[in-house]
Scaffold this active site. Structure first.
Site, PDB file in Angstrom:
ATOM      1  CB  SER A 149      -0.780  -0.131   1.401  1.00  0.00           C
ATOM      2  OG  SER A 149      -1.418   1.251   1.586  1.00  0.00           O
ATOM      3  CE1 TYR A 162      -3.714  -0.334   4.208  1.00  0.00           C
ATOM      4  CE2 TYR A 162      -5.243  -2.234   4.349  1.00  0.00           C
ATOM      5  CZ  TYR A 162      -4.626  -1.576   3.730  1.00  0.00           C
ATOM      6  OH  TYR A 162      -4.447  -1.385   2.399  1.00  0.00           O
TER       7      TYR A 162
HETATM    8  C1  GCO Z   1      -7.246   4.389   4.435  1.00  0.00           C
HETATM    9  C2  GCO Z   1      -7.447   3.649   3.300  1.00  0.00           C
HETATM   10  C3  GCO Z   1      -6.014   3.289   2.813  1.00  0.00           C
HETATM   11  C4  GCO Z   1      -5.586   3.046   1.373  1.00  0.00           C
HETATM   12  C5  GCO Z   1      -5.146   1.612   1.482  1.00  0.00           C
HETATM   13  C6  GCO Z   1      -4.917   1.394  -0.248  1.00  0.00           C
HETATM   14  O1  GCO Z   1      -8.244   4.053   5.309  1.00  0.00           O
HETATM   15  O2  GCO Z   1      -6.714   5.226   4.681  1.00  0.00           O
HETATM   16  O3  GCO Z   1      -8.098   2.343   3.553  1.00  0.00           O
HETATM   17  O4  GCO Z   1      -5.391   2.390   3.791  1.00  0.00           O
HETATM   18  O5  GCO Z   1      -6.915   2.984   0.780  1.00  0.00           O
HETATM   19  O6  GCO Z   1      -3.865   2.058   1.800  1.00  0.00           O
HETATM   20  O7  GCO Z   1      -3.608   0.858  -0.571  1.00  0.00           O
END
Ligand code: GCO
Ligand code: CA
Length: 258
Positions: A149, A162
């Site tokens: 990401s 995440y």
């Molecule tokens: C958030 C998003 C991000 C991006 C994801 C795509 O909540 O900021 O979900 O995490 O969309 O990183 O790579």
């Protein structure tokens, strides 16, 4: 006469497993690899959800088999590959795409939610990569594409687990290169930016967040899942034979510009 596909980017005769490919980025990547000639193995935890998706992808002319298994379950992952072995299927390309999001400030986060994100977004890529590499090493070739990401490089409040997992994906990718490149395996990653997916539904439908993404991304817009296909085909094809341990960010320029 349709232009002949450049053999460097031709996946004909190759088999690709894309984890978490019943929807979103995984499905788009699977279809894109199919368009480049690959036979597809689609995956999701829920066999019932996977079946109609496989049918649809078959409908657009691709050779698809369904492999419902939970990428976080070591025994399930091993069993899936034992099935491929028993059916004489050599998996040439792995796309570790399966992932979940969980948005909550750390002080309120349950350990179980932290763990679930780590299990799905990071450990699963280790489990699937390892079981695939055990079969690629004797063959002297293989392609592993880990979906990171833009958060493999940068954080944001409320999505720390995440980002931590996606940061781990970057170093797992380098670690795979360190241990497996000598066996003819290329392990690389793709870092999507803000893409229009179900996972981001809550963000897209929030006018403030939507405006922020459009202002913050030099491209001035969200990305489409199919815009990852080019990088995926490149990293899954002979074109990237001497590329290892790299991350390609498909983020509309967001990471590169303040
Ligand atoms: C958030 C998003 C991000 C991006 C994801 C795509 O909540 O900021 O979900 O995490 O969309 O990183 O790579
Ligand atoms: Ca297609």
């Amino acid at each position: 006469m349709p232009a002949k596909a450049n053999p460097l980017f031709d996946l004909t005769g190759r088999t690709a497993l894309v984890t978490g490919s019943s929807r979103g980025l995984g499905r788009a990547i699977a279809e894109g690899l199919g368009d480049a000639g690959a036979k597809l193995i689609v995956n999701g935890r829920d066999a019932g959800k996977l079946k109609p998706v496989a049918e649809e992808i078959r409908g657009s002319g691709h050779d698809v088999i369904e492999a419902p298994f939970d990428v976080t379950d070591e025994a399930g992952v091993e069993a899936a590959f034992e099935r491929f072995d028993s059916e004489g299927i050599a998996v040439d390309i792995i796309v570790n795409n399966a992932g979940i999001q969980h948005r909550e400030p750390m002080v309120e986060l349950k350990l179980s939610d932290w763990q679930r994100v780590m299990d799905t977004n990071l450990t699963a890529a280790f489990l699937v990569g390892r079981v695939a590499a055990r079969r690629m090493i004797p063959r002297g070739e293989g392609k592993i594409v880990n979906i990171g990401s833009l958060m493999s490089e940068i954080g944001r409040a409320t999505v720390v687990p995440y980002a931590v997992a996606k940061g781990g994906i970057k170093l797992l990718t380098k670690g795979m290169a360190a241990e497996w490149a000598r066996h003819g395996i290329q392990a690389n990653g793709i870092g999507p930016g803000y893409m229009l997916t179900e996972m981001n539904e809550a963000l897209v439908s929030d006018p403030k967040f939507d405006a922020w993404v459009k202002g913050r991304a030099p491209a001035g817009r969200w990305g489409e899942p199919k815009e990852l296909v080019g990088a995926a085909v490149f990293l899954a094809s002979p074109a990237s034979a001497y590329v290892n341990g790299q991350m390609i960010y498909v983020d509309g320029g967001m990471l590169s510009v303040l």
